[in-house]
Write a protein that holds these residues in place. Structure first.
Motif, PDB file in Angstrom:
ATOM      1  N   TRP A  13      85.837  27.741  87.392  1.00  0.00           N
ATOM      2  CA  TRP A  13      84.741  27.867  86.499  1.00  0.00           C
ATOM      3  C   TRP A  13      85.180  28.066  85.293  1.00  0.00           C
ATOM      4  O   TRP A  13      86.035  28.358  85.125  1.00  0.00           O
ATOM      5  N   TRP A  20      78.622  33.798  85.091  1.00  0.00           N
ATOM      6  CA  TRP A  20      78.379  32.865  86.540  1.00  0.00           C
ATOM      7  C   TRP A  20      77.770  34.048  87.176  1.00  0.00           C
ATOM      8  O   TRP A  20      76.933  33.414  88.462  1.00  0.00           O
ATOM      9  N   SER A  22      74.649  34.549  86.449  1.00  0.00           N
ATOM     10  CA  SER A  22      73.063  34.530  86.398  1.00  0.00           C
ATOM     11  C   SER A  22      73.369  32.572  86.834  1.00  0.00           C
ATOM     12  O   SER A  22      71.858  32.322  87.057  1.00  0.00           O
ATOM     13  N   HIS A  23      74.223  32.040  87.509  1.00  0.00           N
ATOM     14  CA  HIS A  23      74.701  30.703  87.829  1.00  0.00           C
ATOM     15  C   HIS A  23      73.998  31.263  89.456  1.00  0.00           C
ATOM     16  O   HIS A  23      73.544  30.815  90.070  1.00  0.00           O
ATOM     17  N   LYS A  26      70.481  31.568  91.082  1.00  0.00           N
ATOM     18  CA  LYS A  26      69.556  30.503  91.090  1.00  0.00           C
ATOM     19  C   LYS A  26      69.888  29.728  92.335  1.00  0.00           C
ATOM     20  O   LYS A  26      69.078  29.028  92.966  1.00  0.00           O
ATOM     21  N   THR A  60      76.011  21.179  90.441  1.00  0.00           N
ATOM     22  CA  THR A  60      77.450  22.106  91.250  1.00  0.00           C
ATOM     23  C   THR A  60      76.460  22.257  91.974  1.00  0.00           C
ATOM     24  O   THR A  60      74.576  22.735  92.166  1.00  0.00           O
TER      25      THR A  60
END
Length: 333
Positions: A13, A20, A22-23, A26, A60
């Motif tokens: 990453w 991180w 925030s991702h 998802k 990703t």
């Protein structure tokens, strides 16, 4: 190439902790244990961390925050709580090698505790890729999910009859239940020790761990206390919140609190606070109907629904797997 058949390529990453987290959110199976905050907490007890992303073409499709410790002969002990994130078909085949390559070590042992909903075909896929079930588990793959979408009145109607009766009984005592804005780790640890005396079990947390949780996860942590008429602490319950999900993290009640049903009032107050904060689903964090029926009955009585996760799997050389599972056996009894 068909996206479903293309290889997942793993990489480190490249972003910061905020990016991180925030991702992470998802993904449908996001959880607090894969957050940077949890890694920061675990670093206080000697764990190091590394974050990996699995890319399929331009997308990703899976991520994993790994915690690891140094072992003799340049080995590594790897623990992935709440992860990896994403469908097991995406990470099952290549994750172990990716960790080994990125850590640049000759050998390692990896254990995961995955929160993806259990599906038989996915466990067959893990077995095909040489993941196996541990001999000694650290936690249960069964949990209960409490729905906070409904109003308080509707949730009350969904309570089991015994749970509702005990909640009403708790109101007869002169207790004070409220949010603990500045929780005291020592007082919480003392309450756990009191509970240990009559339940005869090993404490889940020591003072250092409780202090670290309060310090490093304070913005995501809600703790409710119940005190008796002398202002003595008799019950607590705490949850960690991430987006619209919450997870049970702290729960302790002493003998007086048990006799006066304080845990019922404490839990109910906590659900109200979580609801105010936008939580939709509260994961009651692991149940074992056989080995810990009392805890299971309490959680089930709330009206929560059962769920089974993929849970714990391990991978590594036979000797190392055997030694680590033996170590856990003698450590935990």
């Amino acid at each position: 190439m068909d996206d479903k058949l293309s290889t997942v390529e793993w990489d480190l990453w490249r972003g910061d902790e905020i990016m991180w987290d925030s991702h992470l959110c998802k993904y449908s199976d996001h959880n607090i244990y894969q957050s940077s905050l949890w890694a920061r907490h675990k670093e206080k007890t000697g764990w190091l961390s590394m974050r990996l992303v699995g890319n399929q073409g331009q997308n990703t499709v899976t991520i994993a925050q790994i915690l690891f410790r140094l072992l003799p002969f340049q080995g590594r002990l790897v623990w992935i709580p709440g992860g990896p994130i994403g469908m097991p078909e995406k990470w099952g085949s290549g994750l172990f090698k990716a960790i080994k390559d990125k850590l640049n070590v000759p050998w390692l042992y990896v254990r995961i505790n995955n929160f993806y909903n259990f599906q038989e075909h996915q466990t067959k896929e893990l077995l095909r890729n040489h993941w196996i079930r541990p001999r000694k588990y650290l936690s249960s793959d069964q949990s209960l999910l409490y729905n906070l979408n409904n109003s308080e009145e509707e949730r009350y109607r969904q309570l089991g009859s015994n749970w509702a009766r005990n909640y009403r009984r708790s109101k007869k005592f002169n207790h004070n239940t409220d949010i603990w804005k500045n929780p005291d780790p020592l007082e919480i640890c003392d309450l756990y020790n009191q509970m240990k005396e009559y339940k005869k079990f090993k404490n889940s947390f020591n003072e250092q761990e409780i202090q670290s949780i309060i310090k490093n996860l304070s913005n995501n942590l809600v703790i409710i206390y119940t005190r008796n008429s002398k202002s003595e602490l008799i019950s607590i319950r705490g949850a960690l919140i991430q987006e619209n999900k919450a997870w049970d993290i702290l729960a302790a009640t002493n003998l007086q609190g048990r006799k006066e049903y304080a845990s019922y009032a404490t839990f109910w107050f906590l659900t109200l606070e979580c609801q105010k904060l936008g939580v939709k689903v509260y994961d009651l964090s692991g149940v074992n109907p056989t080995r810990n029926k009392g805890v299971y009955d309490f959680k089930k009585g709330t009206g929560a629904t059962s769920v089974r996760y993929i849970g714990e799997w391990e991978k590594g050389g036979t000797l190392f797997r055997t030694l680590i599972n033996l170590g856990l056996h003698f450590q935990n009894g």
